[in-house]
Design an enzyme around this catalytic site. Structure first.
Site, PDB file in Angstrom:
ATOM      1  CB  SER A   8       1.138   5.715  25.458  1.00  0.00           C
ATOM      2  OG  SER A   8       2.350   5.220  24.914  1.00  0.00           O
ATOM      3  CG  HIS A  33       1.994   9.915  26.226  1.00  0.00           C
ATOM      4  ND1 HIS A  33       2.322  10.936  27.099  1.00  0.00           N
ATOM      5  CD2 HIS A  33       2.920   8.949  26.428  1.00  0.00           C
ATOM      6  CE1 HIS A  33       3.384  10.592  27.809  1.00  0.00           C
ATOM      7  NE2 HIS A  33       3.774   9.382  27.415  1.00  0.00           N
ATOM      8  CG  ASP A  35       5.742   6.889  25.514  1.00  0.00           C
ATOM      9  OD1 ASP A  35       5.975   7.694  26.432  1.00  0.00           O
ATOM     10  OD2 ASP A  35       4.727   6.169  25.463  1.00  0.00           O
ATOM     11  CG  MET A  37      11.498   5.313  24.586  1.00  0.00           C
ATOM     12  SD  MET A  37      11.127   3.626  25.099  1.00  0.00           S
ATOM     13  CE  MET A  37       9.474   3.852  25.778  1.00  0.00           C
ATOM     14  CG  HIS A  66       7.320  10.715  28.190  1.00  0.00           C
ATOM     15  ND1 HIS A  66       6.886   9.524  28.745  1.00  0.00           N
ATOM     16  CD2 HIS A  66       8.367  11.134  28.953  1.00  0.00           C
ATOM     17  CE1 HIS A  66       7.638   9.246  29.799  1.00  0.00           C
ATOM     18  NE2 HIS A  66       8.540  10.194  29.942  1.00  0.00           N
ATOM     19  CG  MET A  68      11.180   8.448  28.403  1.00  0.00           C
ATOM     20  SD  MET A  68      10.121   7.006  28.257  1.00  0.00           S
ATOM     21  CE  MET A  68       9.068   7.542  26.902  1.00  0.00           C
ATOM     22  CG  MET A 137       8.117   8.554  34.549  1.00  0.00           C
ATOM     23  SD  MET A 137       7.062   8.354  33.088  1.00  0.00           S
ATOM     24  CE  MET A 137       7.227   6.601  32.729  1.00  0.00           C
ATOM     25  CG  ASP A 175       3.577   7.435  30.957  1.00  0.00           C
ATOM     26  OD1 ASP A 175       3.046   6.358  30.627  1.00  0.00           O
ATOM     27  OD2 ASP A 175       4.447   8.012  30.270  1.00  0.00           O
ATOM     28  N   GLY A 177       1.426   1.575  33.576  1.00  0.00           N
ATOM     29  CA  GLY A 177       0.590   0.617  34.302  1.00  0.00           C
ATOM     30  C   GLY A 177      -0.805   1.115  34.634  1.00  0.00           C
TER      31      GLY A 177
HETATM   32  C1  DX5 Z   1       6.846   3.993  29.404  1.00  0.00           C
HETATM   33  C2  DX5 Z   1       6.117   5.019  28.604  1.00  0.00           C
HETATM   34  C3  DX5 Z   1       4.654   4.905  28.687  1.00  0.00           C
HETATM   35  C4  DX5 Z   1       4.094   3.611  28.156  1.00  0.00           C
HETATM   36  C5  DX5 Z   1       2.959   3.242  29.051  1.00  0.00           C
HETATM   37  O1  DX5 Z   1       8.197   4.244  29.340  1.00  0.00           O
HETATM   38  O2  DX5 Z   1       6.463   6.323  29.032  1.00  0.00           O
HETATM   39  O3  DX5 Z   1       3.987   6.016  28.099  1.00  0.00           O
HETATM   40  O4  DX5 Z   1       3.616   3.681  26.845  1.00  0.00           O
HETATM   41  O5  DX5 Z   1       2.516   1.981  28.724  1.00  0.00           O
HETATM   42  P1  DX5 Z   1       1.476   1.203  29.625  1.00  0.00           P
HETATM   43  O6  DX5 Z   1       0.258   2.058  29.731  1.00  0.00           O
HETATM   44  O7  DX5 Z   1       1.250  -0.054  28.864  1.00  0.00           O
HETATM   45  O8  DX5 Z   1       2.135   0.983  30.951  1.00  0.00           O
HETATM   46 ZN    ZN Z   2       5.206   8.055  28.284  1.00  0.00          ZN
END
Ligand code: DX5
Ligand code: ZN
Length: 219
Positions: A8, A33, A35, A37, A66, A68, A137, A175, A177
């Site tokens: 990501s 990936h 993200d 937002m 992804h 969001m 998630m 996705d 942690g």
């Molecule tokens: C969180 C994102 C993830 C994020 C994961 O909202 O969708 O893709 O980048 O980050 P890590 O791997 O650090 O938890």
């Molecule tokens: Zn993501």
């Protein structure tokens, strides 16, 4: 199914994005990936289609986008035109999840559906025939570097059961942690695609070393 790793770029050094993506390729990443937002579905604001387009110019890896964002149906075409190979939408953000997934398929790209940690999987039964990927998630969306939520493992197992029951070959992605400590349980439960941000871009082992470490951790 081969285990896929999708770094990501939320945690990448964005001033060096081209170079960082190149290192993901060298490390054997399977997709990038992205993200997205919007400051509404989640508090943060990140990338739009122009960043997807910029990524497309520097890599042949599929771009896994992804979304969001609220009302994702308004932006599907722009992200597809920018080069997304896969668009994943949140059930929580779609008033008409079935129609939105149909619209993604009509664009000729892959469709993914995702569920937040607090969202039950009930809706999956009604859209499973439309999806190429199911994303569980394992943190609440909105930021990288959060702690893995353990009950996500049970949800991955449940997704695997549902897909088997209907004969779907959709990818199971997880996705949030994901690192060398959490990856194995996710894969053992049925995840076939790991998204990782901070564990890859924040690792002292470097991007290539971190992708390798993640693969080793699940073997
Ligand atoms: C969180 C994102 C993830 C994020 C994961 O909202 O969708 O893709 O980048 O980050 P890590 O791997 O650090 O938890
Ligand atoms: Zn993501």
């Amino acid at each position: 199914m081969k285990l896929e790793i999708s770094p990501s770029i939320l945690s990448a050094d964005l001033a060096q994005l081209g170079r960082e993506i190149e290192l993901c390729e060298v490390g054997g990443a399977d997709a990038i990936h992205v993200d997205v937002m919007d400051g509404r579905f989640v508090p943060a604001i990140t990338f739009g289609p122009i960043i997807v387009k910029a990524c497309q110019r520097v890599t042949k890896l599929p771009l896994d986008v992804h979304l969001m964002i609220v009302e994702p149906e308004k932006h599907l075409e722009a992200f597809a035109e920018a080069g997304a190979a896969l668009l994943t939408v949140h059930v929580e953000a779609c008033a008409h999840i079935h129609g939105t997934l149909q619209a993604i398929k009509r664009l000729g790209i892959k469709a993914g559906v995702t569920f937040n940690p607090g969202t039950p999987l009930d809706a999956l039964w009604n859209v499973v025939d439309l999806v190429d990927l199911v994303l569980i998630m394992s943190v609440n969306p909105g930021a990288g570097g959060q702690k893995f939520i353990a009950h996500s493992i049970d949800k991955v197992r449940e997704v695997k059961r549902i897909l088997a029951e209907v004969g779907s070959e959709a990818v199971i992605q997880i996705d949030g942690g994901i690192n060398t400590e959490t990856a194995k349980a996710a894969v053992d439960a049925g995840a076939t695609n790991l998204v990782a941000g901070s564990a890859i871009f924040g690792s002292p082992a470097g991007i290539v070393g971190a992708i390798g470490a993640l693969r080793n951790a699940v073997n």
